[in-house]
Design a protein around this motif. Structure first.
Motif, PDB file in Angstrom:
ATOM      1  N   ARG A 174      28.144  34.627 -12.421  1.00 15.98           N
ATOM      2  CA  ARG A 174      27.712  35.347 -13.541  1.00 15.98           C
ATOM      3  C   ARG A 174      26.524  36.472 -13.532  1.00 15.98           C
ATOM      4  NH1 ARG A 174      31.951  33.665 -16.762  1.00 15.98           N
ATOM      5  NH2 ARG A 174      32.791  32.008 -15.310  1.00 15.98           N
ATOM      6  N   ALA A 199      38.774  44.832 -13.073  1.00 15.45           N
ATOM      7  CA  ALA A 199      40.007  44.423 -14.036  1.00 15.45           C
ATOM      8  C   ALA A 199      41.028  45.396 -14.449  1.00 15.45           C
ATOM      9  CB  ALA A 199      39.255  43.624 -15.185  1.00 15.45           C
ATOM     10  N   ASP A 241      40.084  29.673 -16.396  1.00 21.22           N
ATOM     11  CA  ASP A 241      39.390  30.630 -17.035  1.00 21.22           C
ATOM     12  C   ASP A 241      39.650  32.094 -16.435  1.00 21.22           C
ATOM     13  OD1 ASP A 241      37.401  32.615 -17.583  1.00 21.22           O
ATOM     14  OD2 ASP A 241      35.823  31.537 -16.857  1.00 21.22           O
ATOM     15  N   SER A 242      40.367  32.796 -16.870  1.00 24.97           N
ATOM     16  CA  SER A 242      41.132  33.973 -16.105  1.00 24.97           C
ATOM     17  C   SER A 242      39.982  35.031 -15.802  1.00 24.97           C
ATOM     18  CB  SER A 242      42.095  34.707 -16.870  1.00 24.97           C
ATOM     19  OG  SER A 242      41.772  35.024 -18.234  1.00 24.97           O
ATOM     20  N   GLY A 243      39.054  34.828 -16.566  1.00 25.96           N
ATOM     21  CA  GLY A 243      37.915  36.064 -16.125  1.00 25.96           C
ATOM     22  C   GLY A 243      37.055  35.460 -14.921  1.00 25.96           C
ATOM     23  N   ARG A 262      24.995  34.415 -25.681  1.00 28.80           N
ATOM     24  CA  ARG A 262      24.935  34.881 -24.529  1.00 28.80           C
ATOM     25  C   ARG A 262      23.570  34.358 -23.822  1.00 28.80           C
ATOM     26  NH1 ARG A 262      28.968  36.481 -20.954  1.00 28.80           N
ATOM     27  NH2 ARG A 262      30.145  34.795 -22.222  1.00 28.80           N
ATOM     28  N   ASP A 304      36.968  47.435 -21.367  1.00 25.14           N
ATOM     29  CA  ASP A 304      37.724  46.399 -21.411  1.00 25.14           C
ATOM     30  C   ASP A 304      38.839  46.527 -22.372  1.00 25.14           C
ATOM     31  OD1 ASP A 304      36.785  44.851 -19.135  1.00 25.14           O
ATOM     32  OD2 ASP A 304      35.650  43.770 -20.351  1.00 25.14           O
ATOM     33  N   GLY A 335      40.844  34.488 -21.782  1.00 21.12           N
ATOM     34  CA  GLY A 335      40.693  35.657 -21.314  1.00 21.12           C
ATOM     35  C   GLY A 335      40.782  36.683 -22.228  1.00 21.12           C
ATOM     36  N   ARG A 336      41.722  37.801 -21.848  1.00 23.91           N
ATOM     37  CA  ARG A 336      41.743  38.783 -23.270  1.00 23.91           C
ATOM     38  C   ARG A 336      43.121  39.243 -23.030  1.00 23.91           C
ATOM     39  NH1 ARG A 336      37.044  39.236 -21.015  1.00 23.91           N
ATOM     40  NH2 ARG A 336      35.296  39.977 -22.275  1.00 23.91           N
ATOM     41  N   ASP A 337      44.166  38.824 -22.268  1.00 20.29           N
ATOM     42  CA  ASP A 337      45.717  39.074 -22.439  1.00 20.29           C
ATOM     43  C   ASP A 337      46.552  37.761 -22.127  1.00 20.29           C
ATOM     44  OD1 ASP A 337      45.021  38.753 -19.802  1.00 20.29           O
ATOM     45  OD2 ASP A 337      45.794  40.892 -19.229  1.00 20.29           O
ATOM     46  N   GLN A 345      42.515  46.232 -21.951  1.00 21.66           N
ATOM     47  CA  GLN A 345      43.183  44.907 -21.438  1.00 21.66           C
ATOM     48  C   GLN A 345      42.835  43.793 -22.429  1.00 21.66           C
ATOM     49  OE1 GLN A 345      41.731  46.812 -19.184  1.00 21.66           O
ATOM     50  NE2 GLN A 345      39.717  46.034 -18.510  1.00 21.66           N
ATOM     51  N   ARG A 386      45.148  42.739 -11.717  1.00 25.04           N
ATOM     52  CA  ARG A 386      45.659  42.084 -12.762  1.00 25.04           C
ATOM     53  C   ARG A 386      47.060  41.255 -12.498  1.00 25.04           C
ATOM     54  NH1 ARG A 386      42.496  43.137 -16.638  1.00 25.04           N
ATOM     55  NH2 ARG A 386      43.765  41.896 -17.982  1.00 25.04           N
ATOM     56  N   ALA A 395      34.130  40.260 -24.937  1.00 24.09           N
ATOM     57  CA  ALA A 395      33.070  39.462 -24.163  1.00 24.09           C
ATOM     58  C   ALA A 395      32.173  38.705 -25.073  1.00 24.09           C
ATOM     59  CB  ALA A 395      32.130  40.748 -23.562  1.00 24.09           C
ATOM     60  N   TYR A 439      38.657  37.479 -11.993  1.00 22.90           N
ATOM     61  CA  TYR A 439      38.251  38.917 -12.005  1.00 22.90           C
ATOM     62  C   TYR A 439      36.792  38.925 -11.439  1.00 22.90           C
ATOM     63  CZ  TYR A 439      42.339  40.252 -14.664  1.00 22.90           C
ATOM     64  OH  TYR A 439      43.504  40.521 -15.068  1.00 22.90           O
TER      65      TYR A 439
END
Ligand code: CDP
Length: 229
Positions: free
Chosen positions: A94, A106, A37-39, A160, A188, A132-134, A191, A112, A16, A42
């Motif tokens: 956001r 997620a 942006d895959s996030g 942030r 998270d 993303g994360r994956d 993932q 997913r 994050a 989600y």
């Protein structure tokens, strides 16, 4: 398709607020690619679910998938945006309610799979920078450029907050944000995967420009000898 003819995918993963999306957008602009942006998907599924049922303790995977069904990605100037019907969801994504419930959504395998299909479909027509994360593991295991961004939690929280508040945050504000980020990282964890062939970049002491330059250089290197892409 041969390795060299596959469209370029630059996959940027990380925890994050590691700066994935802003970096990915900038890299995409530099290289003339589109950013996915895959996030945001989600988050869009979570926003749609919150509209249908504000009490997250009642959510099931089937409910989230039904709420997310009308969501689709549309290409903007540099970035794909999630739309719910005709409505651009960007402003809602956001907010606090979405951020605190997105990790739950997620963790749902069906969600997913839904996100992965949308991201892969977006990448079919264009060379892309995805974040993303994956992305470098589950979604684009054969991506030609893979980067995993990390940064010290205090620095991630500070960045942030600057982005959110548009001013220099107080130490107490940063400490509270570190807690929130660390909790989300824990939720998270399963993932968030660094691919074994990803380049690890610690951005704690880098400017955004420097990290963008490094990734652009990796992408140019990968493109060398593959002008058809
Ligand atoms: O920008 P930030 O890292 O805060 O979050 P994001 O990229 O917008 O992702 C929001 C949430 O979506 C994360 O906290 C994860 O729960 C989930 N996510 C995921 O599980 N896998 C991805 N590839 C991207 C996001």
């Amino acid at each position: 398709m041969t390795e060299r003819r596959r469209p370029l995918v630059v996959a940027i993963d990380g925890p994050a607020a590691s700066g994935k999306s802003s970096t990915a957008k900038w890299v995409a602009r530099e290289l003339g690619l589109l950013h996915v942006d895959s996030g945001s998907l989600y988050r869009a599924a979570t926003a749609a679910m919150l509209r249908a049922e504000p009490d997250a303790t009642r959510w099931t995977e089937a409910m989230v998938l039904a709420a997310a069904a009308p969501i689709h990605l549309e290409p903007g100037e540099t970035t794909f945006h999630p739309y719910l019907g005709g409505e651009d969801l960007e402003a809602e994504l956001r907010g606090k309610a979405v951020t605190s419930n997105v990790s739950l959504v997620a963790q749902m395998p069906g969600v997913r799979a839904w996100v992965n299909r949308q991201v892969q479909a977006a990448a079919e027509g264009h060379p892309v920078v995805v974040d993303g994360r994956d992305m470098g593991t589950a979604v684009f295991p054969r991506a030609r450029v893979k980067v995993f961004l990390v940064a010290d939690p205090w620095e991630r929280a500070r960045r942030r907050l600057v982005q959110r508040l548009q001013r220099a945050p107080e130490d107490a504000e940063i400490a509270a944000e570190v807690d929130a980020l660390t909790q989300r990282d824990a939720k998270d964890e399963a993932q968030t995967q660094q691919a074994s062939d990803a380049v690890l970049i610690d951005t704690t002491y880098l400017t955004q420009e420097e990290q963008v330059e490094r990734i652009v250089a990796l992408a140019r290197q990968a493109l060398k000898g593959a002008p058809q892409d």
